[in-house]
Design a protein around this motif. Sequence first.
Motif, mmCIF file in Angstrom:
data_model
loop_
_atom_site.group_PDB
_atom_site.id
_atom_site.type_symbol
_atom_site.label_atom_id
_atom_site.label_comp_id
_atom_site.label_asym_id
_atom_site.label_seq_id
_atom_site.Cartn_x
_atom_site.Cartn_y
_atom_site.Cartn_z
ATOM 1 N N GLY A 282 -25.282 -90.458 -41.023
ATOM 2 C CA GLY A 282 -26.204 -91.125 -41.795
ATOM 3 C C GLY A 282 -26.017 -90.854 -43.213
ATOM 4 O O GLY A 282 -26.595 -92.143 -43.923
ATOM 5 N N ARG A 283 -25.658 -89.913 -43.935
ATOM 6 C CA ARG A 283 -25.546 -89.874 -45.250
ATOM 7 C C ARG A 283 -24.527 -90.793 -45.885
ATOM 8 O O ARG A 283 -24.604 -90.963 -47.091
ATOM 9 C CB ARG A 283 -25.270 -88.240 -45.765
ATOM 10 C CG ARG A 283 -26.436 -87.536 -45.525
ATOM 11 C CD ARG A 283 -26.183 -86.098 -45.981
ATOM 12 N NE ARG A 283 -26.986 -85.159 -45.196
ATOM 13 C CZ ARG A 283 -28.387 -85.117 -45.612
ATOM 14 N NH1 ARG A 283 -28.811 -85.516 -46.775
ATOM 15 N NH2 ARG A 283 -28.878 -84.030 -44.916
ATOM 16 N N ARG A 284 -23.868 -91.462 -45.191
ATOM 17 C CA ARG A 284 -22.568 -92.408 -45.397
ATOM 18 C C ARG A 284 -22.724 -93.885 -45.021
ATOM 19 O O ARG A 284 -22.153 -94.675 -45.468
ATOM 20 C CB ARG A 284 -21.374 -91.691 -45.216
ATOM 21 C CG ARG A 284 -20.888 -90.481 -45.733
ATOM 22 C CD ARG A 284 -19.248 -90.211 -45.119
ATOM 23 N NE ARG A 284 -19.256 -90.045 -43.587
ATOM 24 C CZ ARG A 284 -19.362 -89.077 -43.079
ATOM 25 N NH1 ARG A 284 -19.810 -88.028 -43.673
ATOM 26 N NH2 ARG A 284 -19.356 -89.016 -41.815
ATOM 27 N N LYS A 285 -24.016 -93.927 -44.298
ATOM 28 C CA LYS A 285 -24.217 -95.277 -43.566
ATOM 29 C C LYS A 285 -24.793 -96.331 -44.757
ATOM 30 O O LYS A 285 -25.496 -96.027 -45.716
ATOM 31 C CB LYS A 285 -25.097 -95.207 -42.655
ATOM 32 C CG LYS A 285 -24.591 -94.704 -41.353
ATOM 33 C CD LYS A 285 -25.840 -94.771 -40.132
ATOM 34 C CE LYS A 285 -25.379 -94.055 -39.065
ATOM 35 N NZ LYS A 285 -26.285 -93.887 -37.984
ATOM 36 N N GLU A 286 -23.912 -97.387 -44.732
ATOM 37 C CA GLU A 286 -24.166 -98.401 -45.919
ATOM 38 C C GLU A 286 -25.900 -98.943 -45.870
ATOM 39 O O GLU A 286 -26.449 -99.014 -46.927
ATOM 40 C CB GLU A 286 -23.200 -99.575 -45.776
ATOM 41 C CG GLU A 286 -23.320 -100.352 -47.118
ATOM 42 C CD GLU A 286 -22.220 -101.327 -47.266
ATOM 43 O OE1 GLU A 286 -22.150 -102.516 -46.581
ATOM 44 O OE2 GLU A 286 -20.867 -100.998 -48.040
ATOM 45 N N GLU B 57 -11.763 -110.689 -35.385
ATOM 46 C CA GLU B 57 -11.602 -109.432 -35.180
ATOM 47 C C GLU B 57 -10.627 -108.797 -34.498
ATOM 48 O O GLU B 57 -10.543 -108.983 -33.132
ATOM 49 C CB GLU B 57 -12.870 -108.673 -34.807
ATOM 50 C CG GLU B 57 -12.953 -107.256 -34.940
ATOM 51 C CD GLU B 57 -14.433 -106.513 -34.499
ATOM 52 O OE1 GLU B 57 -14.546 -105.554 -33.661
ATOM 53 O OE2 GLU B 57 -15.424 -107.080 -34.830
ATOM 54 N N LEU B 58 -9.483 -108.333 -34.985
ATOM 55 C CA LEU B 58 -8.199 -107.850 -34.258
ATOM 56 C C LEU B 58 -8.429 -106.540 -33.827
ATOM 57 O O LEU B 58 -8.085 -106.328 -32.641
ATOM 58 C CB LEU B 58 -6.983 -107.903 -35.265
ATOM 59 C CG LEU B 58 -6.469 -109.236 -35.796
ATOM 60 C CD1 LEU B 58 -5.452 -109.050 -36.792
ATOM 61 C CD2 LEU B 58 -6.232 -110.194 -34.751
ATOM 62 N N SER B 59 -9.086 -105.667 -34.433
ATOM 63 C CA SER B 59 -9.382 -104.367 -33.882
ATOM 64 C C SER B 59 -10.659 -103.824 -34.612
ATOM 65 O O SER B 59 -10.831 -103.998 -35.771
ATOM 66 C CB SER B 59 -8.256 -103.421 -33.824
ATOM 67 O OG SER B 59 -7.945 -103.079 -35.379
ATOM 68 N N ARG B 60 -11.236 -102.823 -33.938
ATOM 69 C CA ARG B 60 -11.994 -101.798 -34.510
ATOM 70 C C ARG B 60 -11.959 -100.321 -34.108
ATOM 71 O O ARG B 60 -11.755 -99.967 -32.983
ATOM 72 C CB ARG B 60 -13.677 -102.110 -34.184
ATOM 73 C CG ARG B 60 -14.519 -101.077 -34.525
ATOM 74 C CD ARG B 60 -16.184 -101.652 -34.305
ATOM 75 N NE ARG B 60 -16.940 -100.458 -34.718
ATOM 76 C CZ ARG B 60 -18.427 -100.483 -34.683
ATOM 77 N NH1 ARG B 60 -18.806 -101.710 -34.454
ATOM 78 N NH2 ARG B 60 -18.901 -99.567 -34.984
ATOM 79 N N LYS B 61 -11.616 -99.330 -34.969
ATOM 80 C CA LYS B 61 -11.274 -97.909 -34.672
ATOM 81 C C LYS B 61 -12.067 -97.134 -35.627
ATOM 82 O O LYS B 61 -12.782 -97.550 -36.283
ATOM 83 C CB LYS B 61 -9.773 -97.787 -35.177
ATOM 84 C CG LYS B 61 -8.647 -98.808 -34.550
ATOM 85 C CD LYS B 61 -7.443 -98.387 -35.044
ATOM 86 C CE LYS B 61 -6.224 -99.411 -34.180
ATOM 87 N NZ LYS B 61 -4.905 -99.099 -34.882
ATOM 88 N N GLY B 62 -12.207 -95.914 -35.086
ATOM 89 C CA GLY B 62 -12.865 -94.883 -35.590
ATOM 90 C C GLY B 62 -14.061 -94.394 -34.965
ATOM 91 O O GLY B 62 -14.894 -95.515 -34.115
ATOM 92 N N PRO B 63 -14.783 -93.587 -35.657
ATOM 93 C CA PRO B 63 -16.369 -93.348 -34.938
ATOM 94 C C PRO B 63 -17.342 -94.324 -35.340
ATOM 95 O O PRO B 63 -17.075 -95.012 -36.280
ATOM 96 C CB PRO B 63 -16.583 -92.001 -35.574
ATOM 97 C CG PRO B 63 -15.823 -91.942 -36.823
ATOM 98 C CD PRO B 63 -14.658 -92.805 -36.538
ATOM 99 N N ASP B 64 -18.389 -94.407 -34.694
ATOM 100 C CA ASP B 64 -19.416 -95.518 -34.964
ATOM 101 C C ASP B 64 -19.966 -95.246 -36.436
ATOM 102 O O ASP B 64 -20.193 -96.274 -36.871
ATOM 103 C CB ASP B 64 -20.649 -95.210 -34.173
ATOM 104 C CG ASP B 64 -20.274 -95.817 -32.679
ATOM 105 O OD1 ASP B 64 -19.327 -96.537 -32.450
ATOM 106 O OD2 ASP B 64 -20.966 -95.247 -31.653
ATOM 107 N N HIS B 65 -20.165 -93.904 -36.947
ATOM 108 C CA HIS B 65 -20.703 -93.770 -38.324
ATOM 109 C C HIS B 65 -19.758 -94.118 -39.347
ATOM 110 O O HIS B 65 -19.784 -94.310 -40.593
ATOM 111 C CB HIS B 65 -21.057 -92.612 -38.530
ATOM 112 C CG HIS B 65 -20.017 -91.437 -38.459
ATOM 113 N ND1 HIS B 65 -19.642 -90.524 -37.403
ATOM 114 C CD2 HIS B 65 -19.408 -90.857 -39.461
ATOM 115 C CE1 HIS B 65 -18.556 -89.772 -37.687
ATOM 116 N NE2 HIS B 65 -18.436 -89.953 -38.952
ATOM 117 N N ALA B 66 -18.252 -94.345 -39.061
ATOM 118 C CA ALA B 66 -17.211 -94.755 -39.944
ATOM 119 C C ALA B 66 -16.199 -95.538 -39.367
ATOM 120 O O ALA B 66 -15.010 -95.142 -39.341
ATOM 121 C CB ALA B 66 -16.621 -93.142 -40.450
ATOM 122 N N PRO B 67 -16.548 -96.795 -39.027
ATOM 123 C CA PRO B 67 -15.588 -97.619 -38.290
ATOM 124 C C PRO B 67 -14.455 -98.315 -39.198
ATOM 125 O O PRO B 67 -14.798 -98.429 -40.416
ATOM 126 C CB PRO B 67 -16.419 -98.688 -37.571
ATOM 127 C CG PRO B 67 -17.845 -98.728 -38.742
ATOM 128 C CD PRO B 67 -17.863 -97.410 -39.008
#
Length: 227
Positions: free
Chosen positions: A109-113, A178-188
């Motif tokens: 959460g501390r990094r969520k825009e 959208e070709l791809s979405r990678k990474g965790p939910d908090h840092a896609p």
Amino acid sequence: MKLAADLQAFAALIGHDFKRPEILIRAVTHASISSPTRDDNERLEFLGDRVLGLVMAEALLEADRNASEGQLAPRFNALVRKETCADVARQINLGDVLKLGRSEMISGGRRKEALLADAMEAVIAAVYRDAGFDAAKALVLRLWGDRINRVEADARDAKTSLQEWAQARGQTPPAYVELSRKGPDHAPIFTIEVQLSSGQTAIATAGSKRHAEQAAAKALLEKVQSE
């Protein structure tokens, strides 16, 4: 009430000595940790959004006395949008002092825009409630700084420019895939392809869908303008 050391340092960083420390504590308290005895920052966020808007409207009118409403509106939007608020929040390390529930901390959460942007607006409102409009205005102008002078370039975003380029040549609006979405939910990480009906394409990757679309549009605009 006395501020904890981290909030004292934060208040010093933003240049405001809170007469009512409880307002700053409320401004950095997310709904995920609120309780009947602990208010969250959502109402302050609502107020801060309006204070920020008034400050920026005044600043833009002062900066360019000859600009039309049509010129001012995109500049205003560029200065008050969530992405800009989040950028300012990162600049002052606001995420480090946020009070979050366990689930929000685990999910980054501390990094969520969106969370950072909302908290930034709440801090603006906290200064306004603590010391009035002039103090809040001084804070906003200090933190936004040169963004106000650079806003013309920011306001002419690449997606708008690419769409205008395509329409001027009788093409349909650009399509974003959208070709791809990678990474965790908090840092896609998003990879986006932009396509023109004439066949030209460009691909870009960024930490938000909007930023990836903008980067792809910029790359394609530079490509077609150089041809």
